[in-house]
Design a protein around this motif. Sequence first.
Motif, short mmCIF file in Angstrom:
data_model
loop_
_atom_site.label_atom_id
_atom_site.label_comp_id
_atom_site.label_asym_id
_atom_site.label_seq_id
_atom_site.Cartn_x
_atom_site.Cartn_y
_atom_site.Cartn_z
N PHE A 2 0.84 -1.20 0.00
CA PHE A 2 0.00 0.00 0.00
C PHE A 2 0.87 1.24 0.00
CE2 PHE A 2 -2.11 3.44 2.34
CZ PHE A 2 -3.27 3.58 1.59
N ARG A 3 0.57 2.17 -0.93
CA ARG A 3 1.37 3.40 -1.04
C ARG A 3 0.49 4.66 -1.10
NH1 ARG A 3 6.32 5.48 -2.20
NH2 ARG A 3 6.50 7.10 -3.79
N TRP A 4 -0.59 4.63 -1.87
CA TRP A 4 -1.46 5.79 -2.02
C TRP A 4 -2.89 5.41 -1.69
CZ3 TRP A 4 0.74 10.43 -2.82
CH2 TRP A 4 1.99 10.49 -3.46
N SER A 5 -3.58 6.30 -0.99
CA SER A 5 -5.00 6.08 -0.69
C SER A 5 -5.83 6.33 -1.94
CB SER A 5 -5.45 7.01 0.43
OG SER A 5 -5.47 8.36 -0.02
N LYS A 6 -7.07 5.89 -1.91
CA LYS A 6 -7.97 6.13 -3.04
C LYS A 6 -8.18 7.63 -3.26
CE LYS A 6 -10.50 1.76 -2.71
NZ LYS A 6 -11.82 1.10 -2.49
N THR A 7 -8.19 8.38 -2.16
CA THR A 7 -8.33 9.84 -2.27
C THR A 7 -7.15 10.44 -3.00
OG1 THR A 7 -9.58 9.95 -0.20
CG2 THR A 7 -8.56 11.99 -0.98
N ASP A 8 -5.92 9.97 -2.68
CA ASP A 8 -4.72 10.47 -3.33
C ASP A 8 -4.71 10.12 -4.81
OD1 ASP A 8 -3.47 11.73 -1.13
OD2 ASP A 8 -2.82 9.79 -0.37
N TRP A 16 0.16 17.04 -0.05
CA TRP A 16 1.33 16.22 -0.32
C TRP A 16 2.66 16.87 0.07
CZ3 TRP A 16 0.29 13.83 -5.85
CH2 TRP A 16 -0.86 13.03 -5.78
N GLY A 53 -2.99 2.29 -6.40
CA GLY A 53 -2.54 2.82 -5.12
C GLY A 53 -1.52 1.92 -4.45
N TYR A 54 -1.22 0.77 -5.07
CA TYR A 54 -0.25 -0.19 -4.52
C TYR A 54 0.94 -0.31 -5.46
CZ TYR A 54 -3.75 -1.81 -1.13
OH TYR A 54 -4.66 -1.88 -0.10
N GLU A 80 3.61 -0.29 9.77
CA GLU A 80 2.64 0.31 8.87
C GLU A 80 2.62 -0.36 7.49
OE1 GLU A 80 3.76 4.37 8.77
OE2 GLU A 80 3.09 4.81 10.83
N LYS A 108 1.52 -2.60 4.76
CA LYS A 108 0.24 -3.23 4.47
C LYS A 108 0.24 -3.73 3.04
CE LYS A 108 -3.47 -0.65 4.15
NZ LYS A 108 -4.64 0.22 4.52
#
Length: 328
Positions: free
Chosen positions: A114-120, A186, A299-300, A322, A324
């Motif tokens: 996991f690197r970026w959220s759906k919002t990002d 960011w 996002g991954y 952290e 994930k």
Amino acid sequence: MFSNALKPLALLAVMLFSGFALANGGEIAPQAGNEADVVWQAIQQGAEGRTTSLSEHHPQLINSYDLGLLDLRNNWLSYGMFAALFGMIAVFIAFIAINGISKLSNGFSGKMVFRWSKTDVFLHWLAAVPCLLLILTGLVLLSGKFLIEPVFGTSAFAGMAGVSKLVHDYMAIPFMLGWIIISIKWAKNQIPAKYDIDWFMVVGGYINFGPFKGKHPHAGFANAGEKLFFWAFVLFGLVISVSGVILLFPNLVEPSRSLSMLALIAHGLAAIVLCAFSIVHIFMATVMSEGGVDCMVSGYCDENWAIQHHDLWFDEIKANGELKYMDK
């Protein structure tokens, strides 16, 4: 409607009337030669007329002191935008043909981190899609008259310009919205660090020959190249946004003639620089870096990609618990 015989007399009457109206107290001395030359010379020298308008420079027929800026736009910026887009594309095509892409040393692990959220991810595309459309339509509007119209003709260019103007105006709003949110949200991950210098010294490890081959410099959540692009996006995006508002809403902002022209020049200059940075960013993310495009799709990112390109960030989230992975 005047007959052909009366047209010269009508033209002469208009020129003489204009000459008296622009005389500004009768200071224009009679000159030999064409009356039109007298009138035009007076206008260039700043002669004023009469009008009921209360706006700035209202009695002045032309804004002669901004003609240099207009020449700058037409003779330099119009070609600069074309060079920024197609020039950078050509450079990258040549570079990839010689150097190749940056492959993962250990291949794909199959484990997605996991690197970026759906919002990002949404914010990224909120700015990216309008940015691309603004570049393409801006190219038509800025360079089209000199580079497109001679090739495709006036009618084709007029249609392209009409559509481009409409798209350009409407895409400006989501671009500015994405710009302001991204700039704030960011920024915390884009602070320069000492190890960023080492990243630049080995060109990020993307060179596949000579002393640079096999180098994988340290990087946090964002590497030095991404940080450079981010701050260029923030700075030149600010110039583009402010100047764009002046050009989009002249009745609200109420700019002077000079401010409008300066906004047009600043808009073009900033767009050229951001266009060049954007082409670099797009190529680095989609072509140069194997596995890099996954980040802004799902996002991954692949675990081996994270270790090779952002090792300090990967070590940090692993140590903090952290880390994930994507559920299979």
